[in-house]
Scaffold this motif. Structure first.
Motif, PDB file in Angstrom:
ATOM      1  N   ILE A 163       1.288  -1.187  -0.360  1.00 28.77           N
ATOM      2  CA  ILE A 163      -0.099   0.072   0.254  1.00 28.77           C
ATOM      3  C   ILE A 163       1.058   1.003  -0.104  1.00 28.77           C
ATOM      4  O   ILE A 163       1.931   1.667   0.685  1.00 28.77           O
ATOM      5  N   GLN A 164       0.374   2.621  -0.442  1.00 24.98           N
ATOM      6  CA  GLN A 164       1.046   3.954  -0.945  1.00 24.98           C
ATOM      7  C   GLN A 164      -0.506   4.182  -0.667  1.00 24.98           C
ATOM      8  O   GLN A 164      -1.067   4.768  -1.068  1.00 24.98           O
ATOM      9  N   VAL A 165       0.021   5.262   0.609  1.00 23.08           N
ATOM     10  CA  VAL A 165      -0.909   6.265   1.172  1.00 23.08           C
ATOM     11  C   VAL A 165      -0.286   7.707   0.339  1.00 23.08           C
ATOM     12  O   VAL A 165       0.423   7.952   0.709  1.00 23.08           O
ATOM     13  N   VAL A 166      -1.563   8.101  -0.296  1.00 24.40           N
ATOM     14  CA  VAL A 166      -1.185  10.210  -0.015  1.00 24.40           C
ATOM     15  C   VAL A 166      -2.365  10.323   0.429  1.00 24.40           C
ATOM     16  O   VAL A 166      -3.307  10.035   1.213  1.00 24.40           O
ATOM     17  N   THR A 167      -1.407  11.351   1.774  1.00 28.00           N
ATOM     18  CA  THR A 167      -1.943  12.085   2.481  1.00 28.00           C
ATOM     19  C   THR A 167      -1.322  13.572   2.431  1.00 28.00           C
ATOM     20  O   THR A 167       0.118  13.483   2.524  1.00 28.00           O
ATOM     21  N   ALA A 168      -2.029  14.752   2.803  1.00 34.68           N
ATOM     22  CA  ALA A 168      -1.743  16.000   2.828  1.00 34.68           C
ATOM     23  C   ALA A 168      -0.352  15.899   3.940  1.00 34.68           C
ATOM     24  O   ALA A 168      -1.125  14.907   5.209  1.00 34.68           O
ATOM     25  N   ASN A 169       0.088  17.169   4.177  1.00 34.63           N
ATOM     26  CA  ASN A 169       1.381  16.884   5.608  1.00 34.63           C
ATOM     27  C   ASN A 169       0.572  17.951   6.507  1.00 34.63           C
ATOM     28  O   ASN A 169      -0.130  19.489   6.291  1.00 34.63           O
ATOM     29  N   PRO A 170       0.286  17.051   7.598  1.00 35.79           N
ATOM     30  CA  PRO A 170      -0.282  17.781   8.721  1.00 35.79           C
ATOM     31  C   PRO A 170       0.300  19.428   9.331  1.00 35.79           C
ATOM     32  O   PRO A 170      -0.003  19.992  10.073  1.00 35.79           O
ATOM     33  N   ALA A 181       4.613   2.782  10.705  1.00 32.93           N
ATOM     34  CA  ALA A 181       4.505   2.273   9.501  1.00 32.93           C
ATOM     35  C   ALA A 181       3.667   2.454   8.439  1.00 32.93           C
ATOM     36  O   ALA A 181       3.881   2.360   6.712  1.00 32.93           O
ATOM     37  N   VAL A 182       2.218   3.368   8.910  1.00 34.76           N
ATOM     38  CA  VAL A 182       1.583   3.857   7.416  1.00 34.76           C
ATOM     39  C   VAL A 182       2.715   5.233   6.821  1.00 34.76           C
ATOM     40  O   VAL A 182       2.979   5.476   5.728  1.00 34.76           O
ATOM     41  N   PHE A 183       2.951   6.101   7.717  1.00 30.45           N
ATOM     42  CA  PHE A 183       4.067   7.000   6.822  1.00 30.45           C
ATOM     43  C   PHE A 183       5.474   7.221   6.229  1.00 30.45           C
ATOM     44  O   PHE A 183       5.550   6.916   4.831  1.00 30.45           O
ATOM     45  N   LYS A 184       5.560   5.775   6.448  1.00 25.49           N
ATOM     46  CA  LYS A 184       6.732   4.613   5.742  1.00 25.49           C
ATOM     47  C   LYS A 184       6.279   4.780   4.651  1.00 25.49           C
ATOM     48  O   LYS A 184       7.006   4.763   3.012  1.00 25.49           O
ATOM     49  N   ASN A 185       4.549   4.572   4.616  1.00 25.41           N
ATOM     50  CA  ASN A 185       4.471   3.710   2.912  1.00 25.41           C
ATOM     51  C   ASN A 185       3.927   5.312   2.524  1.00 25.41           C
ATOM     52  O   ASN A 185       2.781   5.217   0.808  1.00 25.41           O
ATOM     53  N   VAL A 186       4.210   6.601   2.671  1.00 24.92           N
ATOM     54  CA  VAL A 186       3.328   7.927   2.004  1.00 24.92           C
ATOM     55  C   VAL A 186       4.571   8.022   0.889  1.00 24.92           C
ATOM     56  O   VAL A 186       5.638   8.520   1.324  1.00 24.92           O
ATOM     57  N   ALA A 213       7.419  17.861  18.099  1.00 26.24           N
ATOM     58  CA  ALA A 213       6.794  17.012  18.339  1.00 26.24           C
ATOM     59  C   ALA A 213       6.515  15.999  17.490  1.00 26.24           C
ATOM     60  O   ALA A 213       7.462  15.439  16.589  1.00 26.24           O
ATOM     61  N   VAL A 214       5.187  15.306  17.985  1.00 21.12           N
ATOM     62  CA  VAL A 214       5.375  13.312  17.865  1.00 21.12           C
ATOM     63  C   VAL A 214       5.429  13.484  15.902  1.00 21.12           C
ATOM     64  O   VAL A 214       6.488  12.372  15.227  1.00 21.12           O
ATOM     65  N   PHE A 215       4.720  14.415  15.171  1.00 18.62           N
ATOM     66  CA  PHE A 215       4.774  14.707  13.772  1.00 18.62           C
ATOM     67  C   PHE A 215       6.371  14.602  13.341  1.00 18.62           C
ATOM     68  O   PHE A 215       6.472  13.555  12.287  1.00 18.62           O
ATOM     69  N   ASP A 216       7.246  15.649  13.792  1.00 18.79           N
ATOM     70  CA  ASP A 216       8.211  15.954  13.059  1.00 18.79           C
ATOM     71  C   ASP A 216       9.201  14.496  13.636  1.00 18.79           C
ATOM     72  O   ASP A 216      10.566  13.689  12.794  1.00 18.79           O
ATOM     73  N   GLN A 217       8.976  13.585  14.878  1.00 24.27           N
ATOM     74  CA  GLN A 217       9.626  12.546  15.371  1.00 24.27           C
ATOM     75  C   GLN A 217       9.620  11.665  13.939  1.00 24.27           C
ATOM     76  O   GLN A 217       9.838  10.673  13.780  1.00 24.27           O
ATOM     77  N   VAL A 218       7.702  11.250  13.869  1.00 25.59           N
ATOM     78  CA  VAL A 218       8.050  10.552  12.931  1.00 25.59           C
ATOM     79  C   VAL A 218       8.184  10.308  11.497  1.00 25.59           C
ATOM     80  O   VAL A 218       8.981   9.730  11.073  1.00 25.59           O
ATOM     81  N   LEU A 219       7.838  11.675  11.116  1.00 24.64           N
ATOM     82  CA  LEU A 219       9.566  11.588   9.877  1.00 24.64           C
ATOM     83  C   LEU A 219      10.751  11.382   9.435  1.00 24.64           C
ATOM     84  O   LEU A 219      11.230  10.883   8.408  1.00 24.64           O
ATOM     85  N   ALA A 220      11.006  11.752  10.666  1.00 18.43           N
ATOM     86  CA  ALA A 220      12.659  11.408  10.758  1.00 18.43           C
ATOM     87  C   ALA A 220      12.749  10.003  11.228  1.00 18.43           C
ATOM     88  O   ALA A 220      13.552   9.705  10.565  1.00 18.43           O
ATOM     89  N   LYS A 221      12.192  10.025  12.374  1.00 20.05           N
ATOM     90  CA  LYS A 221      12.160   8.012  11.910  1.00 20.05           C
ATOM     91  C   LYS A 221      11.751   7.089  10.735  1.00 20.05           C
ATOM     92  O   LYS A 221      12.825   5.738  10.066  1.00 20.05           O
ATOM     93  N   VAL A 222      11.516   7.704   9.674  1.00 18.16           N
ATOM     94  CA  VAL A 222      10.682   6.725   8.057  1.00 18.16           C
ATOM     95  C   VAL A 222      11.841   7.860   7.659  1.00 18.16           C
ATOM     96  O   VAL A 222      12.164   7.154   5.531  1.00 18.16           O
ATOM     97  N   GLY A 223      12.982   8.643   7.548  1.00 18.18           N
ATOM     98  CA  GLY A 223      13.501   9.500   6.390  1.00 18.18           C
ATOM     99  C   GLY A 223      12.836  10.304   5.949  1.00 18.18           C
ATOM    100  O   GLY A 223      13.678  10.132   4.769  1.00 18.18           O
ATOM    101  N   LYS A 224      11.550  10.991   6.539  1.00 17.90           N
ATOM    102  CA  LYS A 224      11.048  12.358   5.380  1.00 17.90           C
ATOM    103  C   LYS A 224      11.084  13.391   5.873  1.00 17.90           C
ATOM    104  O   LYS A 224      10.901  14.468   4.947  1.00 17.90           O
ATOM    105  N   SER A 225      12.146  13.661   7.199  1.00 14.34           N
ATOM    106  CA  SER A 225      11.886  15.158   7.461  1.00 14.34           C
ATOM    107  C   SER A 225      13.026  15.798   6.497  1.00 14.34           C
ATOM    108  O   SER A 225      13.789  15.475   6.088  1.00 14.34           O
TER     109      SER A 225
END
Length: 343
Positions: free
Chosen positions: A151-158, A191-196, A331-343
């Motif tokens: 699965i590849q998910v498209v969502t805007a950047n919060p 896991a979801v944002f890894k698929n974005v 905060a959490v969202f920035d940490q998620v992006l850093a974890k999945v390599g999208k920061s």
């Protein structure tokens, strides 16, 4: 001989000034002439308001004898928020989320307590999150499916899209509201944002990325947007996760500084109250919004699947806590992006 002339000149000047002041000052409740209201809302509400406004104008003129005309502005909720703060003199704002309205309040344009001035906490209509499929063959029915490798998910950047925050909160709440821990919610969101593949800046751009650029096979969107697109001939298969979903609550309120400046408080208040009547609620329901009027909601029940566990922003701590916890810098969202390599 000059003194009487001076007296007469001053007398006429005083009379003229009195008339000028009277002409520039509209007493509150004056129902003569034509009232001008400026409504600032977000893009997908336009079709509903274009049907609601004539109904209200007709009712108001029949009741008071006063005509009312509307200046209307529609764009992304975040953009509209900034425009009002920067000087767009809205009498009424109807935005995608209470956080945007709170920002206008913080700018000193809306008085505190606006949530209590209208029915239903000033929430005028609602929606839920929808998962739009590239085609019928994609086997996605619930939130957990979005973490699969296929699965590849498209969502805007919060961080840049107020509306996209609903998407993030829907993912997070799908875990925590089902009894999962915050650690489990964080793992799922990562896991979801890894698929974005890409994070568009707003909902409009994310729709373009999905529909026209062909990226992703699932788009997280709002039920009302999918329904409206289908009415306009753009039909895509979609699913509403009904085990857990977030109530996307959309508020309306007066911009106090502006209605007092314009002398429009009475008619503006009547308009926002009209939005909660069955006539107006039906117009919102017709274009995909879930009505807050229970009678109207029952009329459109077939159109809107029932969600077994519908959670709200309040269940997640309220907007102030949510902003600090998830979307502030670091905060959490920035940490998620850093974890999945999208920061």
């Amino acid at each position: 001989m000059n003194q009487p002339k001076r007296f007469i000149s001053w007398l006429f000047a005083g009379i003229f000034a009195s008339f000028a002041i009277a002409a520039c000052t509209t007493p509150q409740g004056d129902t003569s002439g034509t009232a001008q209201l400026t409504l600032v809302s977000y893009a997908v509400t336009q079709r509903a308001y274009e049907n609601i406004i004539p109904k209200f104008a007709q009712e108001w003129e029949a009741k008071t004898g006063q005509r009312v005309e509307f200046n209307q502005s529609y764009a992304g909720s975040g953009s509209q928020t900034r425009a009002v703060i920067d000087g767009l003199e809205a009498d009424i704002v109807a935005l995608a989320l209470a956080l945007d309205t709170q920002r206008i309040e913080e700018a000193g344009l809306i008085e505190p307590g606006w949530e209590d001035e209208l029915p239903n906490g000033s929430i005028v209509h609602k929606s839920v999150a929808a998962l739009v499929k590239r085609d019928e063959n994609i086997n996605v029915e619930k939130w957990s499916d979005l973490a699969r490798d296929d699965i590849q998910v498209v969502t805007a950047n919060p961080k840049t899209s107020g509306g996209a925050r609903w998407n993030f909160l829907a993912l997070w709440g799908a875990v925590t509201q089902a009894g999962g821990s915050e650690a489990e919610a964080l793992e799922f969101v990562e896991a979801v944002f890894k698929n974005v593949p890409v994070l568009p800046k707003d909902a409009r751009e994310s729709t373009d990325v999905f529909y026209h650029q062909g990226q992703g096979n699932i788009l997280i969107n709002y039920e009302n947007e999918v329904i409206l697109a289908a009415q306009q001939g753009d039909v895509k298969p979609y699913v509403i996760p009904t085990d857990y979903n977030i109530s996307i609550d959309n508020p309306v309120t007066l911009v106090d500084v502006n209605v007092d400046k314009h002398g429009t408080r009475e008619v503006a208040q009547a308009f926002v109250e009209f939005l909660f009547t069955p006539d107006a609620q039906r117009e919102f329901a017709k274009v995909g919004f879930r009505p807050v009027d229970e009678t109207v909601a029952s009329e459109f029940a077939v159109q809107y699947p029932q969600v077994d566990n519908l959670f709200t922003v309040t269940d997640l701590g309220g907007w102030d806590a949510i902003q600090a916890k998830f979307f502030d810098d670091g905060a959490v969202f920035d940490q998620v992006l850093a974890k999945v390599g999208k920061s």
